[in-house]
Design a protein around this motif. Structure first.
Motif, PDB file in Angstrom:
ATOM      1  N   LEU A 252     -27.199  11.901  28.038  1.00 30.41           N
ATOM      2  CA  LEU A 252     -26.471  10.821  28.715  1.00 30.41           C
ATOM      3  C   LEU A 252     -27.409   9.958  29.559  1.00 30.41           C
ATOM      4  CD1 LEU A 252     -23.186  12.627  29.841  1.00 30.41           C
ATOM      5  CD2 LEU A 252     -23.431  10.874  28.087  1.00 30.41           C
ATOM      6  N   GLU A 253     -28.343  10.589  30.265  1.00 30.31           N
ATOM      7  CA  GLU A 253     -29.302   9.832  31.072  1.00 30.31           C
ATOM      8  C   GLU A 253     -30.188   8.961  30.191  1.00 30.31           C
ATOM      9  OE1 GLU A 253     -31.314  12.752  33.444  1.00 30.31           O
ATOM     10  OE2 GLU A 253     -29.625  12.963  34.828  1.00 30.31           O
ATOM     11  N   SER A 254     -30.579   9.492  29.060  1.00 31.04           N
ATOM     12  CA  SER A 254     -31.395   8.715  28.122  1.00 31.04           C
ATOM     13  C   SER A 254     -30.613   7.511  27.606  1.00 31.04           C
ATOM     14  CB  SER A 254     -31.828   9.607  26.960  1.00 31.04           C
ATOM     15  OG  SER A 254     -32.471   8.856  25.973  1.00 31.04           O
ATOM     16  N   ASP A 255     -29.362   7.738  27.234  1.00 34.01           N
ATOM     17  CA  ASP A 255     -28.519   6.638  26.749  1.00 34.01           C
ATOM     18  C   ASP A 255     -28.297   5.597  27.835  1.00 34.01           C
ATOM     19  OD1 ASP A 255     -28.364   7.923  24.344  1.00 34.01           O
ATOM     20  OD2 ASP A 255     -26.332   8.712  24.661  1.00 34.01           O
ATOM     21  N   LEU A 256     -28.100   6.047  29.075  1.00 33.08           N
ATOM     22  CA  LEU A 256     -27.908   5.116  30.185  1.00 33.08           C
ATOM     23  C   LEU A 256     -29.154   4.263  30.395  1.00 33.08           C
ATOM     24  CD1 LEU A 256     -26.164   4.087  32.525  1.00 33.08           C
ATOM     25  CD2 LEU A 256     -27.128   5.935  33.921  1.00 33.08           C
ATOM     26  N   GLY A 257     -30.320   4.864  30.279  1.00 34.63           N
ATOM     27  CA  GLY A 257     -31.569   4.112  30.406  1.00 34.63           C
ATOM     28  C   GLY A 257     -31.696   3.045  29.334  1.00 34.63           C
ATOM     29  N   LYS A 258     -31.294   3.390  28.120  1.00 31.17           N
ATOM     30  CA  LYS A 258     -31.355   2.416  27.019  1.00 31.17           C
ATOM     31  C   LYS A 258     -30.391   1.267  27.264  1.00 31.17           C
ATOM     32  CE  LYS A 258     -32.692   5.831  23.553  1.00 31.17           C
ATOM     33  NZ  LYS A 258     -32.248   6.600  22.383  1.00 31.17           N
ATOM     34  N   VAL A 259     -29.200   1.578  27.751  1.00 31.48           N
ATOM     35  CA  VAL A 259     -28.213   0.529  28.030  1.00 31.48           C
ATOM     36  C   VAL A 259     -28.715  -0.398  29.136  1.00 31.48           C
ATOM     37  CG1 VAL A 259     -25.897   0.111  28.976  1.00 31.48           C
ATOM     38  CG2 VAL A 259     -26.228   1.825  27.193  1.00 31.48           C
ATOM     39  N   LYS A 260     -29.307   0.180  30.172  1.00 32.01           N
ATOM     40  CA  LYS A 260     -29.844  -0.644  31.260  1.00 32.01           C
ATOM     41  C   LYS A 260     -30.951  -1.564  30.755  1.00 32.01           C
ATOM     42  CE  LYS A 260     -28.855   2.290  35.245  1.00 32.01           C
ATOM     43  NZ  LYS A 260     -29.447   3.089  36.348  1.00 32.01           N
ATOM     44  N   ALA A 261     -31.824  -1.040  29.913  1.00 33.70           N
ATOM     45  CA  ALA A 261     -32.918  -1.854  29.378  1.00 33.70           C
ATOM     46  C   ALA A 261     -32.379  -2.988  28.515  1.00 33.70           C
ATOM     47  CB  ALA A 261     -33.882  -0.979  28.577  1.00 33.70           C
TER      48      ALA A 261
END
Length: 119
Positions: free
Chosen positions: A37-46
């Motif tokens: 989930l943290e990885s996906d959140l980072g991708k969404v933010k980028a």
């Protein structure tokens, strides 16, 4: 004989299930889900930052084009006041080219703004 095989099968099945339960530690699974989930959140933010940057870039290019159009109009007026019609026509010609570019830039900006709003 069949009873012994049935009991042996039940014992083996329960032992295999016990081993699988030990391997699948709930805390480890939760930790892995959180990392995903943290990885996906980072991708969404980028991706959101990239979309917003594209909107800002498009807006800047649109504003620069509008400023250039206004300058060409001012230059054309000054050339006419000084009696230089050839230069005035040149400036008006450049203004026309910039107006065509403005339409394209406006469409690009509208799409970028829509994408940014969706994000």
């Amino acid at each position: 004989m069949a009873g012994i095989l049935s009991r042996f099968k039940d014992i083996m099945s329960s032992n295999i299930n016990a081993l699988l339960d030990k391997v699948e530690d709930p805390m480890k699974m939760i930790d892995q889900y959180l990392r995903n989930l943290e990885s996906d959140l980072g991708k969404v933010k980028a991706e959101t930052a990239a979309v917003m940057a594209e909107e800002t870039k498009s807006k800047r290019e649109l504003d620069e084009c509008i400023d250039s159009i206004n300058k060409m109009q001012t230059y054309a007026e000054k050339a006419l006041l000084s009696g230089n019609e050839a230069d005035a026509r040149t400036f008006l010609s450049k203004k026309g080219e910039l107006n065509n570019k403005l339409i394209s830039l406006q469409q690009t900006y509208d799409m970028a703004k829509e994408n940014s709003t969706k994000m």
